[in-house]
Design an enzyme around this catalytic site. Structure first.
Site, PDB file in Angstrom:
ATOM      1  N   HIS A  48       3.063   1.550 -11.395  1.00 36.46           N
ATOM      2  CA  HIS A  48       2.406   1.790 -10.105  1.00 36.46           C
ATOM      3  C   HIS A  48       1.073   1.070 -10.120  1.00 36.46           C
ATOM      4  O   HIS A  48       0.143   1.486 -10.794  1.00 36.46           O
ATOM      5  CB  HIS A  48       2.217   3.289  -9.880  1.00 36.46           C
ATOM      6  CG  HIS A  48       1.467   3.578  -8.621  1.00 36.46           C
ATOM      7  ND1 HIS A  48       1.966   3.265  -7.381  1.00 36.46           N
ATOM      8  CD2 HIS A  48       0.243   4.105  -8.398  1.00 36.46           C
ATOM      9  CE1 HIS A  48       1.090   3.606  -6.454  1.00 36.46           C
ATOM     10  NE2 HIS A  48       0.035   4.112  -7.041  1.00 36.46           N
ATOM     11  N   ASP A  50      -1.991  -0.039  -8.216  1.00 33.38           N
ATOM     12  CA  ASP A  50      -2.840   0.087  -7.029  1.00 33.38           C
ATOM     13  C   ASP A  50      -3.481  -1.246  -6.679  1.00 33.38           C
ATOM     14  O   ASP A  50      -4.078  -1.898  -7.536  1.00 33.38           O
ATOM     15  CB  ASP A  50      -3.951   1.112  -7.298  1.00 33.38           C
ATOM     16  CG  ASP A  50      -3.429   2.525  -7.340  1.00 33.38           C
ATOM     17  OD1 ASP A  50      -2.775   2.924  -6.364  1.00 33.38           O
ATOM     18  OD2 ASP A  50      -3.670   3.217  -8.340  1.00 33.38           O
ATOM     19  N   ASP A 172       2.831   7.377  -4.277  1.00 32.74           N
ATOM     20  CA  ASP A 172       1.478   7.885  -4.513  1.00 32.74           C
ATOM     21  C   ASP A 172       0.727   8.361  -3.273  1.00 32.74           C
ATOM     22  O   ASP A 172      -0.137   9.209  -3.392  1.00 32.74           O
ATOM     23  CB  ASP A 172       0.657   6.803  -5.229  1.00 32.74           C
ATOM     24  CG  ASP A 172      -0.628   7.337  -5.820  1.00 32.74           C
ATOM     25  OD1 ASP A 172      -0.657   8.535  -6.191  1.00 32.74           O
ATOM     26  OD2 ASP A 172      -1.614   6.595  -5.919  1.00 32.74           O
ATOM     27  N   HIS A 422      -3.263   2.504  -0.159  1.00 35.26           N
ATOM     28  CA  HIS A 422      -3.571   3.939  -0.065  1.00 35.26           C
ATOM     29  C   HIS A 422      -4.835   4.341  -0.809  1.00 35.26           C
ATOM     30  O   HIS A 422      -5.186   5.518  -0.825  1.00 35.26           O
ATOM     31  CB  HIS A 422      -2.375   4.779  -0.517  1.00 35.26           C
ATOM     32  CG  HIS A 422      -1.899   4.499  -1.898  1.00 35.26           C
ATOM     33  ND1 HIS A 422      -1.083   3.439  -2.206  1.00 35.26           N
ATOM     34  CD2 HIS A 422      -2.132   5.131  -3.067  1.00 35.26           C
ATOM     35  CE1 HIS A 422      -0.824   3.438  -3.504  1.00 35.26           C
ATOM     36  NE2 HIS A 422      -1.452   4.454  -4.050  1.00 35.26           N
TER      37      HIS A 422
END
Lengths: 898, 898
Positions: A48, A50, A172, A422
């Protein structure tokens, strides 16, 4: 294996929302076999990544500033690809195209070839595939569609059909918007997986085996047009406890040398079986999914794969001894395929997954408002990008290279795409990262300014220098302040570009033509307090009295000692540990100079909150321009500021908020549609994201507030509507950021001052959408102003429109941008929901040839929905039908300009 | 490229100490070209993989317990090999064969083939190559040779000549022993590199450009037999500041996308040039070495190599603009080759690199004594391994599989090899790791016990069950305690194995034949205090009076607040922040039951220190058996306990300590032979390692103390000799371990109690070696006792020797062990230095056929030194000459036993 694996027969199609050359068709060739009647555990190796959070997107890519957080995406992709090449059994999914694209362009052809093969064989699978994994609470649908387009286009151009993501993957984001699900469905995704939902919701769904469901994500679009299979992942997006084999984890590796003191194969197998069986109890089928990865994991993929290889071998070996567990490398698509094969009926859900609480007193509703200046800047930048895109098309090739030099829209497009992440527009990043997002947007706009100037030069026939006053939000523009006469250019984002001269008024945000201020709205004020006390729509005779607007400061009561013990405040979180104090009006009402076009009233609430209320002659809305900050912290207490409208509307605990600026959802205080809520936070637990509007209503009246950015809001009391405007907080909330939300900068060393605008519309409910739909759209896509010193050059064109005729009011040109050298991307949307407007909530037919007088259209590609969707039945090749809330996408092939 | 690259013409040879099939011959084919007249920077990618430290060797290999320290060697080797295969320019060195061996045996043939190719091409180079990187202060030479043999044999068997390490590489040990250098020279290494030396020494050498030197490591062996080129690495073993690109580091990666905000190529190149030029100022040639790696680095080698590739490219590109710096991937051998080519004369050094201080008050002299019980257990285990090795040979194949089951010597051999690591017997590991080393030794001994029992059964003709009382150090043996009659078997480690019956005395450590206690030594005691007051050698009439033995407790005065601020105490460190208090004799002298064989005197010093002084009838030494512990800590103060012998010897600040149990070095208080010492720690700065003996002397007398383990000691006052026995410390010393040295265990919950033995020999200096050489050797290789219930079975052999005749006293059979199915490894050593003994310090000729009556020798392989060494000129094929301190190694081909 070739691309054929990924083709759906020979159909070539476009999805309604995105340009995807091929429809989704799931072919099982790349999935490992499962074992019927056993519990099949699908291990999904993933990372994941970001697109900015604790570090900037650049720092994450390169692995810079590892002192903040160890993370380097370039190495992750290096490592994973190397490991996939070593063993064809292995699988990996990759999500964030912003990173993948960057890595890809640095690879030699040999590596690109190897990766293409991995993709063709389904060993490397893209999921989600947008530029980033967007936030769902604070993003506007138009920017989300743009960022998804950017990412998916790269994958399609680079990998063809095998690169197409089949699964949306929002593991997420902190709550899930219905409009996102609707968009994903329309983009052609086969399913959607996410990780975070309210803890009570999860508990309930575990009990009822409803963690997998069918989301019907639109009330307007005919099913199954916006239906999306949705799966809630068992463990957020982490591996089960004890099975994290990343370099960032401490779990014991599989130590399988039998001579060894630490030999632990039996223990691992036993623990794994326990974890799998326990998880299986919460799902309906004989298949379960385990996400084997987490934040920035797989930088050294060998650790993961070496142990996963062993895990699979040792667990499956036990089948010979009667074990009923079968483990396999898998992907979300392979898992989804098995769910489809199970042929079950899934529960239907029609609401959304907001708000998100991770326990009784931790509601992630603070970030709906966090970093309000960034949220506004992102929204403004979206408008600028649309303007830039449209003028790039209308101005032709000289837009990119013309009298003002070389410009491009890509820089701003990528900056906007990154800003949808996000931890970007959401405000949940570190301060320096927030600054970086803003810097990227500013830099992108510099590139776009050149495009706009070149385009206007081409369109107007004048190359006079143009100034863009980027600081008009603080009423600063050196040119207009120093000059008496300027040429004012509005490049309107809905392809109405007008050029005219007039007087420019200092200290005004908007310039209007002369209409009597009393034509539409009347507001009255209490002479004693200076506060609003009534509101009237003079057309419809809607009347609110009493009607009160208060600013309220929430003093966060964090005892000194508490800052050590999570959970506490509040970059993400918002909760009720506060003292609520209305800010007293500190000065008599001040009436600013009145003109026929504009009437203004200034209110002051103590030294750090003020508001200007404006009535524009040509507007049916009341404008409330609020200014908040610097929020004082000398008392050691963080504060959140809300504005509250208290009216006589009998709202009965019900209020409405939009989803990503589009369809509106009904909210009910202390209530959730799908489970029996135990409310633990009377205020924070009733906050919802407001992206563009919120309203309350009764049989007679509807009070709609249109916002200029994403904010959090609620209706805590009947007839009341409140919106959180600004927050300054002195404690970290232990959700990873490691900083309090205490915005200060060079310009605002004492704390950030934020200014914004709310537009109020009071109408009968049946007429409300007719007012708020265009009002919100105009607010999102505001005119761009540029100034030229002196009068217009002789012979220059002072006004033009890119359209041959106006669109029907219900139809909005969502996107017009250059696609290829001889092609344009165009998106049309119906901007009304079903039933909300007698006049507009009906299908409209649009002729594609009408809307592009500055381009010569040769052909356009057919639009087709997925096989499961209903055919659209357009009347003719050039005439397309738009039903309420429908978005349709076209690629127009155009002839080179003369 | 083939093995030919690594062959030295067609000579086949054995090094004096090790069995290495080929001599070192440095071939440049695998080295990258350098640029004459430029500054050539040799980048040496490497990892330093402790064979146990904060984690056990198993945990390090697998990457278990990553919560303690992130480190997993299996992944390091996976990763490095993958990266080397990707780019033939890259180089790597690997050091610790204990790990490499383990990794290798888990690789598939395809990977083994690829690695062989890397080794053949010099892309993967082994350096050092022993099982571990041994400690130099607390190890015994015989165990060091064994562990080097184990590692190098594996490399030789697996990779042939190209796998042969050419460079010794002790980058981490905390000071450097001359005997290690001597062994390395005799093993045929071309050079030696290390990282740690006294900070004053380094400053001085930087000034005089003497960080590279020639170490003449023996006073006995004729030069250049023990000469070794020695290089001190510039930065410990770390990369220069700012250039650590491991996953464990935070330095900025090279960010070379010019579009990027964070672009830093110019900055990196500039900083690198500054670092290189600065380093070049401290060395003599146009070549410098940079160690690009550190502890357990390269687990994700891509991070390092990707950035090093870029560094090399960008730095060398600047040569076109006049830069005089040339960077290259290199290895210590390639660097050494360039130093040889420089054809310089290096400064000669003849002393050693002890003690090591990293600044004025941080002397790493505490670890000489830390964990005294582990140090003893390691020493005992060494004796057991030699016994096991010898009996395995003498008992023939049935030793490994016989009436007592299957046994082996490998387990103990590997456990001993691991225990030589510089965080093992050194005592500088965490407690749980120390426990693991002990567990390994115990487990190894279990395997060896079977070999010993099987062998004795074969040799004696009796398969009666045998008991090994492993707890005789605390006088516990269930069998002998419960039984009146036992059969006692001594399997003597110098191949004299006697079996006889006798009474066994309880509560005695040794059993002796009856000789009058007064024959050799007389000790007298002060009736008032019970303390020793004189010592006499009755043969030589050497007489010391006064002669005082005191136990002294050093109370470490660590203020409470100091525990936060490094540097403080003391797992590694020892310094003078103490209050020194003699422990008062707390009980009158107690005379234990006297026999003709033994006289014993017990002394008590407070509740936690006691001593038994023994005079054995057949020994010329006085035995002092001390028992210390639990060291009390209720006062919150850590304590160190020393025993001090104060005599009338006029030692004039001079004392002597052995190096790794072999040659002896002269020490002078507050003095270093190679620089002008500024003494900052009057006690700690004068401590030296004692591995087997220390002495003081004057013209008339020499008082030698022989120890039973490695300890630290000094002579702080004239005539005084002190040895630190035990330490219990309550603070970590910020050298990485993160634990105080506070040993407690299940058996000793109040703190570890340690027992040990010093042997005192008083003689005239000229006769001292005749006494202490055999005394020390007997103490290192003590008899192994086993017991059998009841009388010996009829017809069983009760006594035998593996030798046909006794060896000359000067010659010691250092090693006799099984090598292959039909071959034996045999090492003979001359155990005297030149000049120390009139009788023994002379060459001896030994006939190899004499010493192996239980084996039938067919041939033996010739022994040849390196070309630069002097030919040895043995008299005949079977007769070999041993000169003082010489070690010679042979492989004997033997016929299968009947």
């Amino acid at each position: 294996m070739s691309h054929d694996r990924c083709l759906y027969s020979n159909m070539v199609a476009l999805s309604p929302v995105l340009v995807l050359t091929y429809l989704s068709y799931f072919h099982s060739a790349s999935c490992h076999a499962t074992v019927p009647n056993m519990l099949n555990v699908h291990l999904v190796p993933h990372t994941h990544d970001d697109v900015g959070w604790l570090k900037t997107v650049d720092q994450y890519f390169y692995g810079g500033r590892n002192d903040i957080q160890h993370a380097g995406v370039q190495y992750i992709l290096d490592s994973v690809v190397g490991q996939l090449l070593q063993n064809p059994e292995r699988r990996f999914i990759y999500v964030e195209t912003a990173f993948f694209y960057r890595w890809w362009k640095n690879q030699p052809p040999s590596m690109q070839k190897a990766v293409r093969q991995l993709v063709d064989q389904g060993r490397l699978e893209f999921v989600n595939g947008g530029w980033c994994m967007s936030d769902e609470a604070t993003t506007h649908y138009s920017a989300v569609i743009d960022q998804m387009t950017l990412g998916l286009r790269f994958l399609n151009d680079t990998f063809g059909p095998c690169g197409r993501p089949r699964v949306a993957w929002h593991i997420d984001p902190f709550g899930h918007a219905r409009e996102h699900a609707s968009m994903f469905a329309q983009m052609g995704y086969d399913g959607f997986f996410f990780g975070r939902l309210d803890y009570q919701d999860r508990t309930n769904r575990i009990r009822t085996l409803e963690q997998e469901l069918l989301w019907r994500a639109s009330e307007s679009l005919e099913p199954p047009y916006a239906d999306l299979f949705t799966g809630i992942l068992p463990n957020g997006y982490n591996p089960p406890k004890g099975f994290c084999w990343d370099q960032s984890c401490d779990d014991a590796p599989i130590m399988d040398d039998p001579d060894l003191e630490d030999y632990n194969v039996d223990d691992v197998v036993q623990r794994f079986a326990a974890a799998a069986n326990s998880q299986a109890m919460a799902y309906k089928t004989k298949h379960i999914i385990m996400t084997m990865g987490s934040d920035f994991q797989y930088e050294n993929a060998n650790l993961w794969y070496k142990n996963l290889d062993k895990l699979i071998r040792y667990v499956n070996t036990r089948q010979a001894n009667g074990s009923q567990i079968n483990v396999l490398y898998s992907t979300p698509s392979c898992y989804l395929q098995e769910l489809h094969r199970a042929n079950l009926t899934w529960t239907l859900k029609t609401d959304d997954f907001f708000p998100y609480a991770d326990d009784a007193h931790n509601f992630w509703t603070g970030y709906f408002t966090s970093r309000p200046a960034l949220k506004r800047y992102e929204r403004v930048s979206n408008g600028r990008l649309q303007t830039c895109n449209q003028l790039e098309v209308l101005g032709g090739p000289s837009s990119r290279k013309g009298p003002f030099g070389a410009g491009d829209s890509e820089t701003l497009r990528e900056a906007m795409a990154v800003a949808q992440h996000h931890d970007a527009v959401s405000g949940t990043e570190k301060q320096h990262v927030a600054n970086d997002y803003a810097r990227r947007l500013a830099n992108g706009w510099q590139h776009c300014q050149v495009v706009v100037s070149n385009s206007l030069a081409a369109l107007s026939g004048s190359s006079a220098g143009r100034i863009y006053c980027d600081n008009l939000n603080v009423s600063a523009c050196p040119l207009t302040e120093a000059s008496k006469k300027v040429t004012d250019i509005h490049a309107h984002s809905s392809v109405k570009t007008k050029i005219w001269i007039e007087e420019y008024f200092f200290n005004r945000v908007c310039v209007c033509v002369c209409v009597c201020v009393c034509q539409f709205v009347r507001a009255t004020f209490d002479p004693a307090t200076g506060l609003l006390d009534s509101l009237t729509n003079l057309e419809t005779h809607s009347f609110l009295f009493p009607f009160l607007n208060l600013f309220i400061s929430l003093y966060l009561l964090i005892p000194e000692t508490l800052h050590l013990s999570p959970p506490l405040s509040f970059l993400h979180l918002f909760h009720d540990l506060f003292l609520s104090l209305p800010l007293p009006p500190s000065a008599p009402l001040s009436l600013l100079p009145q003109t026929p076009e504009l009437q203004e009233v200034r209110q002051q609430f103590g030294p750090w909150v003020s508001q200007v209320i404006r009535l524009h002659s040509n507007s049916k809305a009341l404008e409330m321009e609020w200014t908040v900050g610097p929020v004082p912290i000398a008392d050691g207490l963080g504060k959140e500021v809300i504005t509250r409208l208290d009216s006589s509307i009998a709202s009965s605990g019900v209020f409405y908020t939009d989803s990503n600026g589009r369809e509106v959802l009904r909210r009910k205080k202390d209530f959730r549609p799908t489970w029996d809520l135990r409310q633990t936070e009377p205020v924070a637990g009733n906050y919802y994201p407001i992206n563009s509007r919120a309203y309350i209503k009764d049989d007679k009246d509807q009070l709609t507030v249109v916002t200029d950015r994403s904010q959090g809001g609620s209706s805590i009391h009947d007839g009341s509507l409140e919106i959180m405007l600004h927050r300054r907080l002195l404690h970290d909330d232990w959700r990873g950021v490691g900083e309090p939300l205490n915005e200060m900068s060079g310009v605002f060393p004492l704390g950030l001052v934020v200014r914004g605008r709310l537009l109020l519309s009071l109408t009968p409910p049946a007429l409300a959408a007719d007012a708020h739909r265009p009002l919100a759209q105009e607010n999102v896509l505001q005119p761009l102003l540029s100034f030229t010193e002196g009068g217009p050059p002789p012979g220059s064109l002072l006004e033009f429109s890119g359209l041959q005729a106006a669109l029907p009011p219900a139809v909005h040109l969502l996107t017009l941008s250059q696609w290829g050298q001889d092609s344009l991307l165009i998106r049309l949307e119906h901007q009304f929901q079903t039933k909300e407007s007698k006049e507009h909530s009906v299908p409209f037919t649009v002729n594609l040839q009408v809307y592009t007088q500055y381009t010569h259209i040769c052909t356009w590609e057919p639009l087709a929905a997925k096989p499961l969707r209903k055919p659209l039945g357009d009347p003719s090749m050039w005439e397309v039908i738009l039903t309420p809330m429908q978005i349709r996408t076209f690629i127009l092939r155009v002839a080179p300009r003369r």
